[in-house]
Design a protein around this motif. Structure first.
Motif, PDB file in Angstrom:
ATOM      1  N   UNK A  41       0.799  -1.222   0.000  1.00  0.00           N
ATOM      2  CA  UNK A  41       0.000   0.000   0.000  1.00  0.00           C
ATOM      3  C   UNK A  41       0.835   1.276   0.000  1.00  0.00           C
ATOM      4  N   UNK A  42       2.121   1.172   0.330  1.00  0.00           N
ATOM      5  CA  UNK A  42       2.920   2.378   0.542  1.00  0.00           C
ATOM      6  C   UNK A  42       2.917   3.348  -0.638  1.00  0.00           C
ATOM      7  N   UNK A  43       3.018   2.872  -1.891  1.00  0.00           N
ATOM      8  CA  UNK A  43       3.026   3.859  -2.985  1.00  0.00           C
ATOM      9  C   UNK A  43       1.738   4.656  -3.104  1.00  0.00           C
ATOM     10  N   UNK A  44       0.668   4.161  -2.487  1.00  0.00           N
ATOM     11  CA  UNK A  44      -0.654   4.771  -2.647  1.00  0.00           C
ATOM     12  C   UNK A  44      -1.108   5.511  -1.394  1.00  0.00           C
ATOM     13  N   UNK A  45      -0.144   5.847  -0.535  1.00  0.00           N
ATOM     14  CA  UNK A  45      -0.446   6.591   0.685  1.00  0.00           C
ATOM     15  C   UNK A  45       0.352   7.890   0.797  1.00  0.00           C
ATOM     16  N   UNK A  46       1.114   8.212  -0.248  1.00  0.00           N
ATOM     17  CA  UNK A  46       1.946   9.407  -0.247  1.00  0.00           C
ATOM     18  C   UNK A  46       1.576  10.320  -1.403  1.00  0.00           C
ATOM     19  N   UNK A  47       1.898  11.611  -1.262  1.00  0.00           N
ATOM     20  CA  UNK A  47       1.824  12.488  -2.435  1.00  0.00           C
ATOM     21  C   UNK A  47       2.877  12.069  -3.457  1.00  0.00           C
ATOM     22  N   UNK A  48       2.637  12.378  -4.721  1.00  0.00           N
ATOM     23  CA  UNK A  48       3.657  12.225  -5.745  1.00  0.00           C
ATOM     24  C   UNK A  48       3.397  13.258  -6.834  1.00  0.00           C
ATOM     25  N   UNK A  49       4.085  13.147  -7.940  1.00  0.00           N
ATOM     26  CA  UNK A  49       3.977  14.182  -8.964  1.00  0.00           C
ATOM     27  C   UNK A  49       2.544  14.385  -9.454  1.00  0.00           C
ATOM     28  N   UNK A  50       1.766  13.307  -9.542  1.00  0.00           N
ATOM     29  CA  UNK A  50       0.409  13.410 -10.068  1.00  0.00           C
ATOM     30  C   UNK A  50      -0.661  13.492  -8.978  1.00  0.00           C
ATOM     31  N   UNK A  60      -7.691  15.780 -13.079  1.00  0.00           N
ATOM     32  CA  UNK A  60      -7.781  16.641 -11.895  1.00  0.00           C
ATOM     33  C   UNK A  60      -8.736  16.061 -10.854  1.00  0.00           C
ATOM     34  N   UNK A  61      -9.888  15.559 -11.318  1.00  0.00           N
ATOM     35  CA  UNK A  61     -10.847  14.935 -10.409  1.00  0.00           C
ATOM     36  C   UNK A  61     -10.189  13.780  -9.656  1.00  0.00           C
ATOM     37  N   UNK A  62      -9.539  12.895 -10.412  1.00  0.00           N
ATOM     38  CA  UNK A  62      -8.936  11.717  -9.813  1.00  0.00           C
ATOM     39  C   UNK A  62      -7.806  12.104  -8.867  1.00  0.00           C
ATOM     40  N   UNK A  63      -7.016  13.110  -9.244  1.00  0.00           N
ATOM     41  CA  UNK A  63      -5.911  13.558  -8.403  1.00  0.00           C
ATOM     42  C   UNK A  63      -6.414  14.165  -7.104  1.00  0.00           C
ATOM     43  N   UNK A 112      -1.733  17.365 -13.156  1.00  0.00           N
ATOM     44  CA  UNK A 112      -2.802  17.950 -12.338  1.00  0.00           C
ATOM     45  C   UNK A 112      -2.229  18.658 -11.114  1.00  0.00           C
ATOM     46  N   UNK A 113      -2.919  19.695 -10.672  1.00  0.00           N
ATOM     47  CA  UNK A 113      -2.509  20.462  -9.500  1.00  0.00           C
ATOM     48  C   UNK A 113      -3.665  20.439  -8.504  1.00  0.00           C
ATOM     49  N   UNK A 114      -3.499  19.703  -7.425  1.00  0.00           N
ATOM     50  CA  UNK A 114      -4.575  19.529  -6.440  1.00  0.00           C
ATOM     51  C   UNK A 114      -5.042  20.870  -5.885  1.00  0.00           C
ATOM     52  N   UNK A 115      -4.099  21.741  -5.526  1.00  0.00           N
ATOM     53  CA  UNK A 115      -4.469  23.023  -4.923  1.00  0.00           C
ATOM     54  C   UNK A 115      -5.248  23.894  -5.910  1.00  0.00           C
ATOM     55  N   UNK A 116      -4.805  23.907  -7.168  1.00  0.00           N
ATOM     56  CA  UNK A 116      -5.492  24.709  -8.182  1.00  0.00           C
ATOM     57  C   UNK A 116      -6.901  24.185  -8.433  1.00  0.00           C
ATOM     58  N   UNK A 117      -7.035  22.862  -8.523  1.00  0.00           N
ATOM     59  CA  UNK A 117      -8.360  22.273  -8.743  1.00  0.00           C
ATOM     60  C   UNK A 117      -9.294  22.603  -7.592  1.00  0.00           C
ATOM     61  N   UNK A 118      -8.784  22.485  -6.377  1.00  0.00           N
ATOM     62  CA  UNK A 118      -9.622  22.778  -5.203  1.00  0.00           C
ATOM     63  C   UNK A 118     -10.071  24.239  -5.205  1.00  0.00           C
ATOM     64  N   UNK A 119      -9.150  25.143  -5.488  1.00  0.00           N
ATOM     65  CA  UNK A 119      -9.468  26.567  -5.434  1.00  0.00           C
ATOM     66  C   UNK A 119     -10.373  27.007  -6.582  1.00  0.00           C
ATOM     67  N   UNK A 148     -18.914  12.281  -2.791  1.00  0.00           N
ATOM     68  CA  UNK A 148     -20.054  13.187  -2.969  1.00  0.00           C
ATOM     69  C   UNK A 148     -19.611  14.647  -2.966  1.00  0.00           C
ATOM     70  N   UNK A 149     -18.625  14.987  -2.122  1.00  0.00           N
ATOM     71  CA  UNK A 149     -18.155  16.372  -2.090  1.00  0.00           C
ATOM     72  C   UNK A 149     -17.537  16.757  -3.426  1.00  0.00           C
ATOM     73  N   UNK A 150     -16.709  15.870  -3.957  1.00  0.00           N
ATOM     74  CA  UNK A 150     -16.033  16.162  -5.223  1.00  0.00           C
ATOM     75  C   UNK A 150     -17.039  16.334  -6.355  1.00  0.00           C
ATOM     76  N   UNK A 151     -18.001  15.411  -6.479  1.00  0.00           N
ATOM     77  CA  UNK A 151     -18.931  15.506  -7.613  1.00  0.00           C
ATOM     78  C   UNK A 151     -19.911  16.660  -7.440  1.00  0.00           C
ATOM     79  N   UNK A 152     -20.116  17.114  -6.194  1.00  0.00           N
ATOM     80  CA  UNK A 152     -21.021  18.242  -5.959  1.00  0.00           C
ATOM     81  C   UNK A 152     -20.338  19.591  -6.124  1.00  0.00           C
ATOM     82  N   UNK A 153     -19.007  19.631  -6.047  1.00  0.00           N
ATOM     83  CA  UNK A 153     -18.312  20.919  -5.974  1.00  0.00           C
ATOM     84  C   UNK A 153     -17.340  21.203  -7.111  1.00  0.00           C
ATOM     85  N   UNK A 154     -16.957  20.184  -7.869  1.00  0.00           N
ATOM     86  CA  UNK A 154     -16.004  20.396  -8.957  1.00  0.00           C
ATOM     87  C   UNK A 154     -16.720  20.281 -10.299  1.00  0.00           C
ATOM     88  N   UNK A 155     -16.536  21.278 -11.159  1.00  0.00           N
ATOM     89  CA  UNK A 155     -17.168  21.300 -12.479  1.00  0.00           C
ATOM     90  C   UNK A 155     -16.159  20.887 -13.549  1.00  0.00           C
TER      91      UNK A 155
END
Length: 313
Positions: free
Chosen positions: A149-158, A227-230, A212-219, A190-197
């Motif tokens: 599971x370790x590769x899927x519990x950390x931030x990375x480039x994407x 972006x959704x998946x990231x 993808x840029x998580x911070x940019x997508x959120x803002x 539910x939060x993602x599909x309700x708030x991201x267009x």
């Protein structure tokens, strides 16, 4: 490669109907109202897994550094400080598959090791002219993961986030309102599909090597499927839910979605959204951008047979 990413989504219309946690848990092989933890809030994570270039094991030269100190955690960190205008990283997995990453110049960046245990070949390619590259460094790295599971519990480039990211703070908030992991996953979904267009302009003009840029997508509250998946991966990983960001094909169109790990159930690759009778892929892009109950699209999503995974980050 990313130029056709998500374009098929614009034509889809699909309403992901609501489902009870009891239904979700039943399909996932989990107990529901009879659980001894019913009504007890989920334990929210505040001490996040964050990558670091700790300097214990470094390969390189005067302009290239591969920090392989934490390969057991499922990542390497690479820094380039040379004069090449562009740099590409090729990671050859133990099974022979190859992953290509663009590398920003000047700072360490985290690249995942998603090919399991074994020897990886890491090539740092420096742009010489036009689309021609030369090998600046080639290094073999032996990897033995602490667990799968370790590769899927950390931030990375994407799936790039920090402890200060707003998406991480929202993950904390949603976790506090959850009773267990599947409740939390549902709340994040539910939060993602309700708030991201869906950003149709970006989808029409996305460039090769799009990151993808998580911070940019959120803002901005908009993005394409990557972006959704990231974003969703960031929110789940920061709360210790192993999450794979999967890139592949939806039919013939390039697309991105996620898979999650549930304790007692294993990796949930194709069955996460339950509409009362059928499961469909955990594809927040489709759910977020569609307003009509279109049975043809439900048939298309179906059991996931129209989805072909190519890369896992």
């Amino acid at each position: 490669m990313m130029k056709r990413l998500c374009l098929i989504l614009v034509a889809f219309s699909l309403l992901i109907s609501g489902c009870s946690l009891d239904e979700l848990k039943s399909k996932a092989g989990m107990s529901s109202s009879s659980s001894e933890n019913a009504g007890v809030p989920r334990t929210t994570v505040h001490d996040f897994n964050m990558p670091e270039a700790s300097g214990t094991t470094i390969y390189g030269n005067s302009t290239i550094a591969i920090d392989a100190s934490n390969t057991s955690e499922g990542y390497v960190m690479i820094k380039y400080t040379g004069t090449a205008p562009k740099v590409q990283i090729q990671i050859h997995n133990p099974d022979g598959s190859e992953y290509d990453y663009p590398l920003e110049i000047g700072e360490y960046h985290t690249l995942p090791l998603t090919g399991g245990n074994g020897t990886y070949q890491i090539d740092v390619l420096e742009n010489v002219t036009a689309d021609m590259y030369s090998v600046g460094l080639s290094q073999n790295v032996k990897v033995e993961l602490a667990d799968e599971f370790r590769p899927y519990l950390y931030p990375n480039q994407y799936v790039n986030y920090t402890a200060d990211s707003e998406a991480v703070a929202k993950g904390i908030e949603l976790s506090d309102d959850s009773t267990d992991d599947i409740s939390f996953i549902t709340n994040v979904y539910n939060w993602v599909i309700d708030n991201i267009s869906y950003d149709t302009d970006l989808a029409s003009n996305v460039t090769v090597n799009y990151i993808p840029d998580v911070d940019t997508t959120y803002e901005s509250k908009k993005g394409i499927c990557f972006d959704y998946a990231s974003l969703m991966s960031a929110m789940l990983r920061s709360q210790d839910v192993p999450t794979k960001l999967v890139v592949g094909y939806s039919g013939t169109a390039y697309h991105a979605w996620i898979s999650v790990y549930l304790e007692g159930s294993g990796w949930v690759d194709d069955i996460i959204e339950f509409n009362g009778s059928d499961w469909s892929l955990m594809d927040p892009t489709l759910a977020a951008n569609n307003a009509n109950n279109d049975s043809a699209v439900k048939d298309y999503v179906g059991d996931g047979s129209n989805y072909t995974a190519k890369y896992t980050y």
